[in-house]
Design a protein around this motif. Structure first.
Motif, mmCIF file in Angstrom:
data_model
loop_
_atom_site.group_PDB
_atom_site.id
_atom_site.type_symbol
_atom_site.label_atom_id
_atom_site.label_comp_id
_atom_site.label_asym_id
_atom_site.label_seq_id
_atom_site.Cartn_x
_atom_site.Cartn_y
_atom_site.Cartn_z
ATOM 1 N N ASN A 93 42.595 21.595 47.704
ATOM 2 C CA ASN A 93 41.441 22.128 48.420
ATOM 3 C C ASN A 93 40.923 21.025 49.337
ATOM 4 O O ASN A 93 40.583 19.936 48.864
ATOM 5 C CB ASN A 93 40.374 22.576 47.420
ATOM 6 N N GLN A 94 40.855 21.299 50.613
ATOM 7 C CA GLN A 94 40.472 20.273 51.593
ATOM 8 C C GLN A 94 38.979 19.961 51.564
ATOM 9 O O GLN A 94 38.555 18.888 51.987
ATOM 10 C CB GLN A 94 40.891 20.713 53.000
ATOM 11 N N THR A 95 38.165 20.881 51.047
ATOM 12 C CA THR A 95 36.719 20.679 51.025
ATOM 13 C C THR A 95 36.271 19.786 49.884
ATOM 14 O O THR A 95 35.341 18.997 50.023
ATOM 15 C CB THR A 95 36.003 22.042 50.904
ATOM 16 N N PHE A 96 36.958 19.890 48.744
ATOM 17 C CA PHE A 96 36.540 19.155 47.552
ATOM 18 C C PHE A 96 37.754 18.419 46.978
ATOM 19 O O PHE A 96 38.540 19.003 46.222
ATOM 20 C CB PHE A 96 35.947 20.128 46.522
ATOM 21 N N PRO A 97 37.970 17.145 47.359
ATOM 22 C CA PRO A 97 39.142 16.402 46.886
ATOM 23 C C PRO A 97 39.247 16.396 45.361
ATOM 24 O O PRO A 97 38.240 16.354 44.656
ATOM 25 C CB PRO A 97 38.890 14.989 47.420
ATOM 26 N N GLY A 98 40.483 16.474 44.879
ATOM 27 C CA GLY A 98 40.717 16.514 43.436
ATOM 28 C C GLY A 98 40.624 17.917 42.878
ATOM 29 O O GLY A 98 40.628 18.105 41.669
ATOM 30 N N SER A 99 40.559 18.903 43.773
ATOM 31 C CA SER A 99 40.533 20.295 43.332
ATOM 32 C C SER A 99 41.677 21.046 44.001
ATOM 33 O O SER A 99 42.221 20.602 45.019
ATOM 34 C CB SER A 99 39.194 20.950 43.642
ATOM 35 N N TYR A 100 42.024 22.177 43.403
ATOM 36 C CA TYR A 100 43.168 22.947 43.856
ATOM 37 C C TYR A 100 42.832 24.430 43.899
ATOM 38 O O TYR A 100 42.033 24.921 43.109
ATOM 39 C CB TYR A 100 44.356 22.744 42.901
ATOM 40 N N ASP A 101 43.502 25.112 44.809
ATOM 41 C CA ASP A 101 43.436 26.566 44.871
ATOM 42 C C ASP A 101 44.780 27.083 44.388
ATOM 43 O O ASP A 101 45.827 26.743 44.963
ATOM 44 C CB ASP A 101 43.124 27.024 46.294
ATOM 45 N N TRP A 102 44.745 27.859 43.308
ATOM 46 C CA TRP A 102 45.952 28.397 42.683
ATOM 47 C C TRP A 102 46.231 29.787 43.233
ATOM 48 O O TRP A 102 45.309 30.589 43.400
ATOM 49 C CB TRP A 102 45.750 28.465 41.170
ATOM 50 N N ARG A 103 47.498 30.060 43.491
ATOM 51 C CA ARG A 103 47.940 31.400 43.898
ATOM 52 C C ARG A 103 49.131 31.749 43.024
ATOM 53 O O ARG A 103 50.065 30.961 42.888
ATOM 54 C CB ARG A 103 48.333 31.406 45.371
ATOM 55 N N GLY A 104 49.082 32.914 42.409
ATOM 56 C CA GLY A 104 50.160 33.353 41.534
ATOM 57 C C GLY A 104 51.463 33.577 42.284
ATOM 58 O O GLY A 104 51.468 33.798 43.496
ATOM 59 N N LYS A 105 52.547 33.516 41.547
ATOM 60 C CA LYS A 105 53.876 33.802 42.098
ATOM 61 C C LYS A 105 54.347 35.140 41.549
ATOM 62 O O LYS A 105 53.875 35.605 40.513
ATOM 63 C CB LYS A 105 54.856 32.702 41.709
ATOM 64 N N GLY A 106 55.300 35.753 42.232
ATOM 65 C CA GLY A 106 55.849 37.029 41.775
ATOM 66 C C GLY A 106 54.787 38.119 41.790
ATOM 67 O O GLY A 106 54.003 38.220 42.729
#
Length: 185
Positions: A93-106
Motif C-alpha cells: 500500500n503506497q499510502t501507509f508503508p508496511g501495509s498491504y492490499d490483498w487480492r484473492g486468486k482464482g
C-alpha cells in the motif's frame, strides 16, 4: 551493573492506520526478506480461527515484482484432517508503508482486504503482529505470528500483549479483549 542494564528491551509497535494516531518514530518497516517464509498464527481476535487449527501463512516474493507477495493461508478444521487454503497476492500500500492490499486468486479474485504489520522482532526465531481491516466477510482483527510451530514463550507473548495495550486507541484496545489462542497440533 544497574537495573536498567538488566531490563528487557521494549518491543516497538505502531498503531493501525485506521487509528489516525501519529506515527511512532521508533517503528521501522519490516523488510520483504523478514516477511518471506512460513508463519504460524498462534493468537488472534478473528472469529474464523476459533474453528480452525494449524493456521499458517506463507509469504513468497513474486519473481517479477519482489515487493509483491504471494500469500498462501493454510489451515484445518478442529476435527478434520483436510488441509484448506486461501491464496492471494499482497501489493504494498503506497499510502501507509508496511501495509498491504490483498487480492484473492482464482475464484477468490473478487475478494480483497487490507493488512499491516504493527509489530515484529527477531526474538525466538521471529514474530510479528498484523492488523486486518474489516471486510465484507470478517471483522477487523489482529493476528500474532511465530516462526516456530510451537509458538512463542509465555514471557514474550506477555511482552507483546503489554505493548499492544499501550496503543492509545479505544477501538484497538477493545478488539484486544477478544484475543485467543489458535490451536496447533
Amino acid at each position: 551493573m544497574t537495573d536498567s542494564t538488566l531490563s528487557t528491551p521494549r518491543l516497538v509497535f505502531r498503531a493501525p492506520s485506521v487509528s489516525h494516531l501519529p506515527a511512532n518514530p521508533e517503528f521501522s518497516i519490516p523488510s520483504v526478506d523478514f516477511l518471506n517464509g512460513t508463519w504460524h498464527v498462534t493468537h488472534s481476535t478473528l472469529p474464523m480461527w476459533k474453528s480452525s487449527r494449524n493456521v499458517r501463512i506463507t509469504y513468497t516474493p513474486l519473481s517479477d515484482n519482489p515487493e509483491k507477495l504471494d500469500d498462501r493461508v493454510e489451515y484445518q478444521s478442529l476435527s478434520g484432517e483436510k488441509l484448506k487454503s486461501v491464496h492471494g497476492i499482497d501489493t504494498p500500500n503506497q499510502t501507509f508503508p508496511g501495509s498491504y492490499d490483498w487480492r484473492g486468486k482464482g475464484w477468490l479474485k473478487i475478494a480483497s482486504s487490507h493488512w499491516e504489520v504493527i509489530g515484529y522482532g527477531p526474538e525466538e526465531g521471529g514474530w510479528a503482529v498484523t492488523y486486518f481491516a474489516k471486510t465484507l466477510f470478517t471483522p477487523a482483527g489482529v493476528d500474532v505470528y511465530s516462526r516456530r510451530k510451537g509458538g512463542l514463550s509465555e514471557a514474550l507473548l506477555q511482552r507483546i500483549q503489554d505493548e499492544m495495550k499501550r496503543i492509545e486507541d479505544d477501538n484497538f484496545k477493545k478488539m484486544l479483549q477478544d484475543i485467543f489462542t489458535v490451536k496447533h497440533d
